[in-house]
Design a protein around this motif. Structure first.
Motif, mmCIF file in Angstrom:
data_model
loop_
_atom_site.group_PDB
_atom_site.id
_atom_site.type_symbol
_atom_site.label_atom_id
_atom_site.label_comp_id
_atom_site.label_asym_id
_atom_site.label_seq_id
_atom_site.Cartn_x
_atom_site.Cartn_y
_atom_site.Cartn_z
ATOM 1 N N THR A 172 0.848 -1.184 0.000
ATOM 2 C CA THR A 172 0.000 0.000 0.000
ATOM 3 C C THR A 172 0.886 1.237 0.000
ATOM 4 O O THR A 172 2.110 1.149 0.144
ATOM 5 C CB THR A 172 -0.911 0.044 1.237
ATOM 6 O OG1 THR A 172 -0.163 0.507 2.378
ATOM 7 C CG2 THR A 172 -1.483 -1.338 1.552
ATOM 8 N N THR A 173 0.268 2.410 -0.129
ATOM 9 C CA THR A 173 1.051 3.645 -0.142
ATOM 10 C C THR A 173 1.681 3.945 1.215
ATOM 11 O O THR A 173 2.608 4.750 1.298
ATOM 12 C CB THR A 173 0.177 4.834 -0.560
ATOM 13 O OG1 THR A 173 -0.990 4.865 0.270
ATOM 14 C CG2 THR A 173 -0.237 4.730 -2.016
ATOM 15 N N THR A 174 1.190 3.326 2.293
ATOM 16 C CA THR A 174 1.761 3.594 3.615
ATOM 17 C C THR A 174 2.502 2.389 4.186
ATOM 18 O O THR A 174 2.834 2.370 5.371
ATOM 19 C CB THR A 174 0.662 4.030 4.608
ATOM 20 O OG1 THR A 174 -0.346 3.029 4.659
ATOM 21 C CG2 THR A 174 0.060 5.350 4.200
ATOM 22 N N GLN A 280 12.441 9.796 11.637
ATOM 23 C CA GLN A 280 11.382 8.779 11.552
ATOM 24 C C GLN A 280 10.116 9.302 12.222
ATOM 25 O O GLN A 280 10.141 9.657 13.400
ATOM 26 C CB GLN A 280 11.793 7.514 12.309
ATOM 27 C CG GLN A 280 12.753 6.580 11.654
ATOM 28 C CD GLN A 280 12.932 5.363 12.554
ATOM 29 O OE1 GLN A 280 13.712 5.400 13.491
ATOM 30 N NE2 GLN A 280 12.200 4.300 12.275
ATOM 31 N N ILE A 281 9.007 9.325 11.496
ATOM 32 C CA ILE A 281 7.712 9.590 12.101
ATOM 33 C C ILE A 281 7.063 8.229 12.305
ATOM 34 O O ILE A 281 6.750 7.520 11.340
ATOM 35 C CB ILE A 281 6.846 10.496 11.211
ATOM 36 C CG1 ILE A 281 7.554 11.853 11.026
ATOM 37 C CG2 ILE A 281 5.471 10.702 11.812
ATOM 38 C CD1 ILE A 281 6.808 12.806 10.115
ATOM 39 N N LEU A 282 6.888 7.836 13.567
ATOM 40 C CA LEU A 282 6.524 6.458 13.869
ATOM 41 C C LEU A 282 5.572 6.373 15.057
ATOM 42 O O LEU A 282 5.220 7.367 15.674
ATOM 43 C CB LEU A 282 7.795 5.643 14.148
ATOM 44 C CG LEU A 282 8.773 6.171 15.221
ATOM 45 C CD1 LEU A 282 8.314 5.794 16.614
ATOM 46 C CD2 LEU A 282 10.170 5.628 14.976
ATOM 47 N N GLY A 283 5.178 5.149 15.369
ATOM 48 C CA GLY A 283 4.406 4.854 16.566
ATOM 49 C C GLY A 283 4.742 3.447 17.004
ATOM 50 O O GLY A 283 4.976 2.568 16.167
ATOM 51 N N SER A 284 4.773 3.211 18.294
ATOM 52 C CA SER A 284 5.111 1.872 18.788
ATOM 53 C C SER A 284 4.032 0.849 18.453
ATOM 54 O O SER A 284 4.243 -0.346 18.575
ATOM 55 C CB SER A 284 5.319 1.914 20.306
ATOM 56 O OG SER A 284 4.106 2.221 20.971
ATOM 57 N N PHE A 365 0.091 15.091 5.350
ATOM 58 C CA PHE A 365 0.636 13.899 5.999
ATOM 59 C C PHE A 365 -0.290 12.742 5.678
ATOM 60 O O PHE A 365 -1.495 12.814 5.904
ATOM 61 C CB PHE A 365 0.738 14.104 7.509
ATOM 62 C CG PHE A 365 1.315 12.922 8.233
ATOM 63 C CD1 PHE A 365 2.682 12.754 8.316
ATOM 64 C CD2 PHE A 365 0.486 11.973 8.812
ATOM 65 C CE1 PHE A 365 3.226 11.650 8.961
ATOM 66 C CE2 PHE A 365 1.008 10.869 9.462
ATOM 67 C CZ PHE A 365 2.385 10.712 9.541
ATOM 68 N N MET A 366 0.280 11.638 5.155
ATOM 69 C CA MET A 366 -0.548 10.532 4.685
ATOM 70 C C MET A 366 -0.617 9.351 5.636
ATOM 71 O O MET A 366 -1.642 8.663 5.709
ATOM 72 C CB MET A 366 -0.056 10.050 3.322
ATOM 73 C CG MET A 366 -0.327 11.019 2.199
ATOM 74 S SD MET A 366 -0.127 10.260 0.575
ATOM 75 C CE MET A 366 -1.383 8.977 0.600
ATOM 76 N N GLY A 367 0.458 9.065 6.354
ATOM 77 C CA GLY A 367 0.394 7.903 7.221
ATOM 78 C C GLY A 367 1.735 7.517 7.803
ATOM 79 O O GLY A 367 2.767 8.148 7.551
ATOM 80 N N PHE A 368 1.710 6.449 8.596
ATOM 81 C CA PHE A 368 2.889 5.955 9.307
ATOM 82 C C PHE A 368 3.411 4.682 8.648
ATOM 83 O O PHE A 368 2.612 3.835 8.231
ATOM 84 C CB PHE A 368 2.506 5.647 10.757
ATOM 85 C CG PHE A 368 2.138 6.854 11.565
ATOM 86 C CD1 PHE A 368 3.073 7.466 12.378
ATOM 87 C CD2 PHE A 368 0.860 7.383 11.497
ATOM 88 C CE1 PHE A 368 2.730 8.584 13.138
ATOM 89 C CE2 PHE A 368 0.508 8.497 12.249
ATOM 90 C CZ PHE A 368 1.441 9.098 13.062
ATOM 91 N N PRO A 369 4.735 4.565 8.562
ATOM 92 C CA PRO A 369 5.734 5.572 8.906
ATOM 93 C C PRO A 369 5.920 6.571 7.769
ATOM 94 O O PRO A 369 5.549 6.305 6.617
ATOM 95 C CB PRO A 369 7.011 4.745 9.076
ATOM 96 C CG PRO A 369 6.829 3.598 8.120
ATOM 97 C CD PRO A 369 5.356 3.283 8.132
ATOM 98 N N GLY A 386 5.485 5.745 3.971
ATOM 99 C CA GLY A 386 5.332 4.298 4.074
ATOM 100 C C GLY A 386 6.665 3.582 4.145
ATOM 101 O O GLY A 386 7.743 4.180 4.067
ATOM 102 N N PHE A 387 6.579 2.248 4.295
ATOM 103 C CA PHE A 387 7.783 1.420 4.305
ATOM 104 C C PHE A 387 7.404 0.002 3.924
ATOM 105 O O PHE A 387 6.572 -0.629 4.582
ATOM 106 C CB PHE A 387 8.442 1.423 5.688
ATOM 107 C CG PHE A 387 9.768 0.722 5.709
ATOM 108 C CD1 PHE A 387 10.906 1.369 5.266
ATOM 109 C CD2 PHE A 387 9.876 -0.592 6.148
ATOM 110 C CE1 PHE A 387 12.138 0.723 5.269
ATOM 111 C CE2 PHE A 387 11.091 -1.250 6.152
ATOM 112 C CZ PHE A 387 12.221 -0.585 5.710
ATOM 113 N N ASN A 388 7.994 -0.471 2.838
ATOM 114 C CA ASN A 388 7.797 -1.846 2.407
ATOM 115 C C ASN A 388 8.918 -2.700 2.976
ATOM 116 O O ASN A 388 10.068 -2.593 2.563
ATOM 117 C CB ASN A 388 7.767 -1.929 0.877
ATOM 118 C CG ASN A 388 6.505 -1.318 0.301
ATOM 119 O OD1 ASN A 388 5.418 -1.489 0.844
ATOM 120 N ND2 ASN A 388 6.644 -0.594 -0.802
#
Length: 415
Positions: A172-174, A280-284, A365-369, A386-388
Motif C-alpha cells: 500500500t502507499t503507507t 522517523q515519524i513512527l508509533g510503537s 501527511f498521509m500515514g505511518f511511517p 510508508g515502508f515496504n
C-alpha cells in the motif's frame, strides 16, 4: 499430636506447597490459534511452543517470519502471554491441553479484547485437507479495496503458490501487510497474519487464473472491506517520495520534543549540525514502523553510516497524550530493538490530524511511517511515505539499495 499424625500433617503440607509451586506446561510443538472478531469470523495462525531452560517460549509463524515471544508466565491454570511489542497480551486458561481466553490490546484510553482459542499438535492453518487447487495465482496483482466507498484504495498484491500453500503480501502507499500465509483450496484463496498488532484475514474467489472476485478483508476487531483483483505484472504504487511534501517555499523543518527520559531534543542541537539527518515519524503500535526501525538498526544501516555523519531521530505518536503511558510503550520499542538514537515523545496522537499540527511545515501527511531526509545544511531533501519491509521480498531489497545511494550522495555534499 502423635508421631503418625505429625508425619501425615507434614506430608500434607508438603503436597500442598508442591502443588501450589508447580508450574503448568503447554504441550511443545506446533499449535493452531484462532481469534474471533465481532462478526464471528475466525482468524487462524500458527505458533510453536518450546522449552527454553526452565521457561517456555512461543514463536508466532507467518510465512518466513518467526516471531519469538518469550513473555510466557503461568499461575494455577492461567497462562499469560505478553507480546514484546504493540502493547498487547493474551490472558488464557489451560483446559486439558487446550487454551481459551482473550487477546487484549491496550489502546491508550481503553482496552479491546477478542476471544481466542488454541489447540496443540495442529500444524495446519486453514484446512487440514484442502481441496486440490483449480488455479495457480502466483504473481503480481492490481487490487482495489473498498470500490464505491470513500475508503477506496488501490493496492498491489504479490502471491506465491506452491500446491495448496499460499504466501504473499499486499503493498500500500503507507506500507505493506507484512507476512501473509494461507491456502488455495479449490477455487478459493485464504491468507492471514497475526503479529501482536496486525490481525488480518483475506479471502477471495478465484474466477480464473487472472481474476479474483468477491474478496473480503477482515482486520482487527471489526474492520471489513470488500476487494477484487486482476493479474497485472506491471501493477505499481505511486512514487513513495512524491506523496508528502513541504509547504511551498519552506525548506526546513523544526521540532522540540522530550525523549523517554524527559530531556528536550531539537534539530538545532549540536549533534545534528552539519549532519545528514533521518527523521522517523513512527508509533510503537505500527508494525511497518517496526520494520523500518529494524532496517535502520539490524540491516547495518546505522552502524555503517552513523560514523560517516548520519544522525537518526524518531518522533513517536502514541495512542495517548499521557507522557508516562507513552514513555512505557516507547521504552519497550527502544529496548526491543536496542535503539541507539533518540526516540522523542511528541505528545500528539496518530489521529485527528495531529502529525500535521505538530509539524506545520508539512503540506500534508498521509500515514505511518513517514521518513524525512535532511541534508547537511538542514534542508529537507526527500520525504518518503510508508515502508515496504522484508515481507515484500525484492521491493525491500531495492529500497535498501536506493536508500543507501541517497545517503551516500548527501554525505558527499558539502555542509
Amino acid at each position: 499430636m502423635n508421631q503418625t499424625r505429625l508425619s501425615l500433617s507434614i506430608l500434607l503440607i508438603f503436597c500442598i506447597a508442591t502443588t501450589a509451586s508447580a508450574q503448568i506446561k503447554l504441550k511443545t510443538g506446533m499449535w493452531r490459534g484462532t481469534l474471533t472478531n465481532e462478526s464471528k469470523h475466525q482468524l487462524p495462525f500458527n505458533f510453536e511452543v518450546a522449552n527454553v531452560g526452565s521457561k517456555q517460549q512461543i514463536t508466532i509463524i507467518n510465512s518466513t517470519e518467526h516471531y519469538k515471544v518469550p513473555g510466557v508466565t503461568t499461575k494455577g491454570d492461567s497462562v499469560f502471554i505478553k507480546m514484546p511489542l504493540f502493547d498487547s497480551e493474551f490472558r488464557l486458561k489451560l483446559t486439558g491441553d487446550n487454551l481459551t481466553g482473550n487477546w487484549i490490546r491496550h489502546l491508550g484510553d481503553h482496552d479491546s479484547a477478542l476471544p481466542f482459542e488454541a489447540t496443540p499438535n495442529t500444524p495446519w492453518r486453514f484446512f487440514k485437507n484442502p481441496e486440490k487447487p483449480k488455479f495457480d495465482i502466483t504473481g503480481r496483482w492490481a487490487a482495489v479495496f473498498g470500490e464505491g466507498t470513500d475508503g477506496r484504495d488501490e493496492l498491489v498484491g504479490e502471491f506465491k503458490q506452491t500446491g495448496n500453500r499460499l504466501t504473499g503480501t499486499f503493498l500500500t502507499t503507507t506500507g505493506d501487510d507484512r507476512y501473509l500465509e494461507g491456502s488455495v483450496s479449490g477455487d478459493m484463496m485464504y491468507l492471514s497474519c497475526f503479529d501482536g498488532c496486525h490481525a488480518f484475514i483475506f479471502t477471495a474467489k478465484i474466477k480464473d487464473a487472472k481474476t479474483l472476485v468477491d474478496g473480503e478483508n477482515y482486520s482487527g476487531f471489526s474492520a471489513f472491506t470488500k476487494w477484487t483483483a486482476v493479474k497485472n505484472a506491471n501493477a505499481k504504487l505511486p512514487d513513495a517520495y512524491a506523496l508528502t511534501a513541504m509547504k511551498p517555499g519552506v525548506k526546513k523543518i523544526a521540532f522540540s520534543f522530550p525523549d523517554i527520559n524527559g530531556k528536550e531534543v531539537s534539530l538545532t542541537d549540536a549533534r545534528f549540525k552539519n549532519k545528514v539527518v533521518i527523521v522517523q515519524i513512527l508509533g510503537s503500535w505500527c508494525p511497518n514502523c517496526m520494520d523500518e526501525t529494524n532496517f535502520i538498526i539490524n540491516s547495518g544501516y546505522y552502524k555503517k553510516y552513523h560514523p560517516k555523519g548520519v544522525e537518526v531521530v524518531g518522533l513517536a505518536y502514541e495512542r495517548t497524550t499521557d507522557f508516562k503511558k507513552s514513555q512505557k510503550t516507547v521504552a519497550q520499542l527502544k529496548d526491543h530493538f536496542k535503539v541507539p538514537y533518540p526516540l522523542l515523545i511528541t505528545g500528539y496522537t496518530p489521529g485527528k490530524g495531529d502529525p500535521q499540527k505538530s509539524l506545520p511545515q508539512l503540506a500534508g501527511f498521509m500515514g505511518f511511517p513517514t521518513t524525512i531526509i535532511i541534508d547537511k545544511k538542514g534542508n529537507v531533501r526527500k520525504i518518503h511515505t510508508g515502508f515496504n519491509g522484508p515481507g515484500t521480498g525484492k521491493h525491500y531489497t531495492e529500497f535498501i539499495v536506493e536508500f543507501d545511494k541517497l545517503t551516500e550522495d548527501l554525505l558527499a555534499e558539502k555542509g
